[in-house]
Write a protein that holds these residues in place. Structure first.
Motif, PDB file in Angstrom:
ATOM      1  N   PHE A 165      32.157  35.800  42.142  1.00 49.35           N
ATOM      2  CA  PHE A 165      32.462  36.520  43.739  1.00 49.35           C
ATOM      3  C   PHE A 165      32.609  35.430  44.838  1.00 49.35           C
ATOM      4  CE2 PHE A 165      31.485  38.683  47.565  1.00 49.35           C
ATOM      5  CZ  PHE A 165      32.088  39.744  47.464  1.00 49.35           C
ATOM      6  N   GLU A 166      32.028  34.205  44.606  1.00 49.73           N
ATOM      7  CA  GLU A 166      31.952  33.268  45.507  1.00 49.73           C
ATOM      8  C   GLU A 166      33.241  32.597  45.600  1.00 49.73           C
ATOM      9  OE1 GLU A 166      28.492  30.511  45.292  1.00 49.73           O
ATOM     10  OE2 GLU A 166      27.247  31.938  45.974  1.00 49.73           O
ATOM     11  N   LEU A 167      33.827  32.495  44.308  1.00 45.54           N
ATOM     12  CA  LEU A 167      35.160  31.840  44.235  1.00 45.54           C
ATOM     13  C   LEU A 167      36.158  32.735  44.616  1.00 45.54           C
ATOM     14  CD1 LEU A 167      34.573  30.417  40.797  1.00 45.54           C
ATOM     15  CD2 LEU A 167      34.570  29.148  42.798  1.00 45.54           C
ATOM     16  N   GLU A 168      36.094  33.968  44.503  1.00 44.93           N
ATOM     17  CA  GLU A 168      36.894  35.148  44.966  1.00 44.93           C
ATOM     18  C   GLU A 168      36.788  35.142  46.589  1.00 44.93           C
ATOM     19  OE1 GLU A 168      37.396  40.052  45.305  1.00 44.93           O
ATOM     20  OE2 GLU A 168      35.860  39.119  43.724  1.00 44.93           O
ATOM     21  N   ALA A 169      35.857  35.074  47.090  1.00 41.07           N
ATOM     22  CA  ALA A 169      35.675  34.814  48.552  1.00 41.07           C
ATOM     23  C   ALA A 169      36.215  33.628  49.102  1.00 41.07           C
ATOM     24  CB  ALA A 169      34.495  34.836  49.088  1.00 41.07           C
ATOM     25  N   ILE A 170      36.388  32.485  48.308  1.00 40.12           N
ATOM     26  CA  ILE A 170      36.911  31.204  48.695  1.00 40.12           C
ATOM     27  C   ILE A 170      38.584  31.555  48.502  1.00 40.12           C
ATOM     28  CG2 ILE A 170      37.373  29.003  48.135  1.00 40.12           C
ATOM     29  CD1 ILE A 170      34.432  28.950  47.388  1.00 40.12           C
ATOM     30  N   GLY A 171      39.078  32.080  47.579  1.00 35.28           N
ATOM     31  CA  GLY A 171      40.336  32.200  47.128  1.00 35.28           C
ATOM     32  C   GLY A 171      41.059  33.130  48.245  1.00 35.28           C
ATOM     33  N   LYS A 172      40.316  34.081  48.650  1.00 34.30           N
ATOM     34  CA  LYS A 172      40.828  35.291  49.601  1.00 34.30           C
ATOM     35  C   LYS A 172      40.856  34.411  51.116  1.00 34.30           C
ATOM     36  CE  LYS A 172      40.014  39.311  46.992  1.00 34.30           C
ATOM     37  NZ  LYS A 172      39.382  40.637  47.183  1.00 34.30           N
ATOM     38  N   SER A 173      40.068  33.397  51.107  1.00 33.29           N
ATOM     39  CA  SER A 173      40.336  32.740  52.570  1.00 33.29           C
ATOM     40  C   SER A 173      41.549  31.830  52.739  1.00 33.29           C
ATOM     41  CB  SER A 173      39.153  31.897  52.681  1.00 33.29           C
ATOM     42  OG  SER A 173      39.204  30.750  52.085  1.00 33.29           O
ATOM     43  N   MET A 174      42.427  31.885  51.763  1.00 35.23           N
ATOM     44  CA  MET A 174      43.625  31.150  51.919  1.00 35.23           C
ATOM     45  C   MET A 174      44.523  31.399  53.093  1.00 35.23           C
ATOM     46  SD  MET A 174      47.087  30.999  49.334  1.00 35.23           S
ATOM     47  CE  MET A 174      45.903  30.573  47.714  1.00 35.23           C
ATOM     48  N   GLN A 175      45.037  30.185  53.647  1.00 35.67           N
ATOM     49  CA  GLN A 175      45.939  30.241  54.686  1.00 35.67           C
ATOM     50  C   GLN A 175      47.010  29.342  54.443  1.00 35.67           C
ATOM     51  OE1 GLN A 175      45.396  32.164  57.665  1.00 35.67           O
ATOM     52  NE2 GLN A 175      43.789  33.280  56.787  1.00 35.67           N
TER      53      GLN A 175
END
Length: 327
Positions: free
Chosen positions: A315-325
């Motif tokens: 889930f932490e990795l998912e949160a990082i991935g979804k922060s993509m700009q």
């Protein structure tokens, strides 16, 4: 006159409190992916509780051990006092004079998501829950994603320090406990060594790279072959000649279309393994179609944490991935 002054002072105090959340709201508590359900014990032990547990208890795709998407606990309405009201994710569900569904943020604490579901009788309550089931699940997951990203933003790495991120023109909210394994300018591999409990020998890993956009219609079906070629090129096992990371052959990954960084993307969840070795674990992959630059930007997070549950790590990795700009 004294009474007027007292009322004026009270009004000013109330306005100052409601005008600034930090004077009113306490910090919320609660684990990631956990929801507290406020409902009568008779409802929780009956058909409504069964429906909620089945919905929230759906297994997360791609994990080697069975783990639910969300964990739930129950408390009766008369036990929903001040201590319970600071939980971060709350579902209040039961009977009312009319059917209602709504979501409120930061009611008793911050950050907080409270979802209210009401029906006029038992059947109506279950009908309303089933009607908004996906919206309810998505709201809690999105809330936890935002909360996790907020925690990471206070100690995020400087993306300018990485050649690959700079060259690709992308950025992420990545906490500074991730260290560089490889940064070629075209391929980035970061690793966080896990430090808690039995998972001390494990790690969370991040990969970032891009591939040319050749056929948009085939991006989704080519994700596995692309990640296997990247594994062979960049991610060796203990024997670099015969071992490298591949997609686990015995488990078919699940791919769905999503939107990320304002663009069409594919989310793929599955299991990885090291060819000719015993290392394995779950991964989440985001392949983002960047038509403007004729490329697909790939973020992948994968976890190696033998003998422990892995939902929270992924889930932490998912949160990082979804922060993509994307610039």
């Amino acid at each position: 006159m004294k009474k007027i002054f007292t009322l004026f002072a009270i009004s000013i105090f109330l306005l100052s409190c409601t005008g600034n959340d930090k004077f009113v709201l306490r910090g919320s508590v609660g684990k990631i992916n956990k929801v507290m359900v406020v409902t009568k014990a008779s409802d929780w032990n009956g058909d409504l509780g069964k429906e909620i547990r089945n919905s929230f208890g759906e297994l997360m795709v791609g994990l080697p051990q069975p783990e639910p998407i969300l964990s739930v606990s129950q408390i009766a309405p008369n036990g929903f006092g001040s201590m319970m009201k600071v939980n971060r994710n709350i579902l209040i569900i039961g009977e009312s004079d009319q059917e209602k569904f709504y979501i409120k943020k930061n009611v008793y604490a911050k950050p907080q998501t409270i979802i209210y579901v009401y029906g006029t009788d038992d059947a109506s309550v279950i009908k309303m829950f089933k009607k908004y089931e996906k919206q309810i699940l998505d709201a809690y997951i999105e809330s936890d994603i935002e909360m996790t990203q907020g925690l990471f933003s206070s100690r995020k790495i400087d993306n300018a320090n990485y050649k690959t991120l700079t060259n690709l023109g992308v950025s992420f909210t990545i906490p500074d406990n991730f260290k560089t394994v490889d940064d070629t300018g075209e391929f980035l591999w970061l690793r966080q060594h896990l430090t808690s409990g039995i998972a001390k020998t494990g790690s969370n890993n991040i990969l970032v790279y891009s591939i040319p956009l050749i056929d948009e219609e085939k991006v989704g079906e080519n994700i596995v072959s692309v990640r296997d070629s990247i594994g062979e090129k960049y991610i060796p096992g203990s024997d670099q000649e015969t071992m490298h990371m591949i997609t686990e052959e015995a488990y078919t990954p699940f791919t769905s279309e999503v939107k990320l960084a304002g663009k069409k993307a594919y989310e793929t969840r599955g299991k990885w393994e090291v060819k000719n070795d015993f290392m394995a674990g779950p991964f989440v992959n985001y392949s983002v179609i960047d038509k403007k630059n004729n490329r697909v930007i790939v973020f992948e997070g994968f976890t190696y944490a033998p003998s422990v549950n892995k939902r929270a790590f992924l889930f932490e990795l998912e949160a990082i991935g979804k922060s993509m700009q994307i610039k």
